[in-house]
Design a protein around this motif. Structure first.
Motif, mmCIF file in Angstrom:
data_model
loop_
_atom_site.group_PDB
_atom_site.id
_atom_site.type_symbol
_atom_site.label_atom_id
_atom_site.label_comp_id
_atom_site.label_asym_id
_atom_site.label_seq_id
_atom_site.Cartn_x
_atom_site.Cartn_y
_atom_site.Cartn_z
ATOM 1 N N HIS A 31 0.799 -1.213 0.002
ATOM 2 C CA HIS A 31 -0.067 0.068 0.072
ATOM 3 C C HIS A 31 0.880 1.106 0.081
ATOM 4 C CE1 HIS A 31 -3.674 2.560 1.145
ATOM 5 N NE2 HIS A 31 -4.230 1.524 0.394
ATOM 6 N N PRO A 32 1.783 1.287 -0.789
ATOM 7 C CA PRO A 32 2.562 2.788 -0.985
ATOM 8 C C PRO A 32 1.796 3.778 -1.537
ATOM 9 C CG PRO A 32 3.159 1.389 -2.866
ATOM 10 C CD PRO A 32 2.200 0.447 -2.061
ATOM 11 N N CYS A 33 0.884 4.400 -0.867
ATOM 12 C CA CYS A 33 -0.136 5.353 -1.514
ATOM 13 C C CYS A 33 0.313 6.637 -0.894
ATOM 14 C CB CYS A 33 -1.645 4.869 -1.325
ATOM 15 S SG CYS A 33 -2.081 3.157 -2.102
ATOM 16 N N ASP A 34 1.409 6.943 -0.412
ATOM 17 C CA ASP A 34 1.778 8.253 -0.069
ATOM 18 C C ASP A 34 3.181 8.501 -0.480
ATOM 19 O OD1 ASP A 34 3.695 7.493 2.109
ATOM 20 O OD2 ASP A 34 1.748 6.661 2.929
ATOM 21 N N GLU A 35 3.498 9.729 -0.338
ATOM 22 C CA GLU A 35 4.861 9.946 -1.161
ATOM 23 C C GLU A 35 5.853 9.290 -0.378
ATOM 24 O OE1 GLU A 35 8.005 13.416 -2.129
ATOM 25 O OE2 GLU A 35 5.836 14.132 -1.183
ATOM 26 N N SER A 36 6.010 9.262 1.106
ATOM 27 C CA SER A 36 7.003 8.588 1.779
ATOM 28 C C SER A 36 7.166 7.132 1.484
ATOM 29 C CB SER A 36 6.865 8.788 3.281
ATOM 30 O OG SER A 36 7.690 8.335 4.070
ATOM 31 N N SER A 37 6.014 6.588 1.465
ATOM 32 C CA SER A 37 6.219 4.933 1.323
ATOM 33 C C SER A 37 6.614 4.774 -0.274
ATOM 34 C CB SER A 37 4.657 4.418 1.224
ATOM 35 O OG SER A 37 4.440 4.518 2.633
ATOM 36 N N ALA A 91 1.013 -14.954 -1.925
ATOM 37 C CA ALA A 91 1.648 -15.568 -3.012
ATOM 38 C C ALA A 91 3.073 -15.155 -3.356
ATOM 39 C CB ALA A 91 0.849 -15.685 -4.261
ATOM 40 N N PRO A 92 3.813 -15.102 -2.329
ATOM 41 C CA PRO A 92 5.325 -14.397 -2.598
ATOM 42 C C PRO A 92 5.919 -15.140 -3.770
ATOM 43 C CG PRO A 92 5.216 -15.830 -0.575
ATOM 44 C CD PRO A 92 3.838 -15.863 -1.129
ATOM 45 N N SER A 100 -6.259 -1.188 1.899
ATOM 46 C CA SER A 100 -4.849 -1.509 2.292
ATOM 47 C C SER A 100 -4.983 -2.987 3.078
ATOM 48 C CB SER A 100 -4.581 -0.479 3.627
ATOM 49 O OG SER A 100 -5.461 -0.523 4.506
ATOM 50 N N HIS A 101 -6.040 -3.400 3.583
ATOM 51 C CA HIS A 101 -6.073 -4.801 4.019
ATOM 52 C C HIS A 101 -5.674 -5.867 3.086
ATOM 53 C CE1 HIS A 101 -8.604 -3.411 7.711
ATOM 54 N NE2 HIS A 101 -7.145 -2.911 7.866
ATOM 55 N N GLU A 102 -6.627 -5.528 1.888
ATOM 56 C CA GLU A 102 -6.356 -6.610 0.598
ATOM 57 C C GLU A 102 -4.972 -6.455 0.391
ATOM 58 O OE1 GLU A 102 -7.848 -7.124 -3.748
ATOM 59 O OE2 GLU A 102 -9.096 -6.091 -2.374
ATOM 60 N N SER A 103 -4.421 -5.424 0.299
ATOM 61 C CA SER A 103 -2.718 -5.323 -0.149
ATOM 62 C C SER A 103 -1.945 -6.201 0.868
ATOM 63 C CB SER A 103 -2.257 -3.746 0.145
ATOM 64 O OG SER A 103 -3.102 -2.979 -0.902
ATOM 65 N N ALA A 104 -2.113 -5.982 2.208
ATOM 66 C CA ALA A 104 -1.371 -6.725 3.098
ATOM 67 C C ALA A 104 -1.531 -8.224 2.719
ATOM 68 C CB ALA A 104 -1.808 -6.328 4.363
ATOM 69 N N GLY A 153 9.539 0.743 -14.366
ATOM 70 C CA GLY A 153 9.975 -0.538 -14.262
ATOM 71 C C GLY A 153 9.728 -1.594 -13.206
ATOM 72 N N TYR A 154 8.845 -1.213 -12.049
ATOM 73 C CA TYR A 154 8.396 -1.778 -11.083
ATOM 74 C C TYR A 154 7.094 -2.626 -11.435
ATOM 75 C CZ TYR A 154 11.733 1.229 -9.445
ATOM 76 O OH TYR A 154 12.965 1.993 -9.166
ATOM 77 N N SER A 155 6.822 -3.772 -10.736
ATOM 78 C CA SER A 155 5.809 -4.651 -10.901
ATOM 79 C C SER A 155 4.689 -4.062 -9.902
ATOM 80 C CB SER A 155 6.030 -6.191 -10.499
ATOM 81 O OG SER A 155 6.938 -6.763 -11.152
ATOM 82 N N ILE A 156 3.372 -4.110 -10.235
ATOM 83 C CA ILE A 156 2.317 -3.408 -9.567
ATOM 84 C C ILE A 156 1.344 -4.826 -9.256
ATOM 85 C CG2 ILE A 156 0.257 -1.907 -9.183
ATOM 86 C CD1 ILE A 156 1.980 0.131 -10.790
ATOM 87 N N VAL A 157 1.016 -5.054 -8.172
ATOM 88 C CA VAL A 157 -0.169 -5.918 -8.102
ATOM 89 C C VAL A 157 -1.294 -5.294 -7.381
ATOM 90 C CG1 VAL A 157 -0.870 -8.035 -6.718
ATOM 91 C CG2 VAL A 157 1.681 -7.862 -7.636
#
Length: 116
Positions: A39-45, A101-102, A91-95, A82-86
């Protein structure tokens, strides 16, 4: 009578964090590992993930609402092409998705590589 804390010399921020540059340099000698960034949904993350990738520390797998992640990247002028996005809706579903499925995420981030 002075307390123990009052007798100690004040530590500067530089001294407090002096080990980090050595740790980062040591890690840069290793092959970067895929890492789910949940859940990198802010600038800092998001900036933390991008900066770590630029330093060769990790391969970010961004897990969260794709449109929101892309909007933050655009607003902060971060190149995440260049990064994968799932995609995950919140946020809970993201976690849950990140830990469910790592191996699938690993294969997507590093085609042809096997996790041993």
């Amino acid at each position: 009578m002075q307390t123990r804390e009052a007798r100690q010399e004040p530590r500067t921020i530089e001294a407090k964090h002096e080990k980090y540059p050595r740790l980062i340099a040591s890690c840069q000698e290793l092959e970067p590992m895929p890492c789910a960034v949940v859940h990198p949904c802010d600038e800092s993350s998001l900036r933390g993930a991008v900066d770590a990738a630029r330093q060769g520390l990790l391969i970010p797998i961004l897990v969260g609402p794709e449109q929101k992640i892309r909007a933050v990247a655009a607003a902060c002028e971060l190149d995440i092409s260049g990064y994968s996005i799932v995609d995950a809706s919140h946020s809970h579903e993201s976690a849950e998705t990140a830990v469910a499925a790592p191996f699938a995420h690993w294969k997507k981030a590093r085609p042809g590589k096997a996790l041993v």
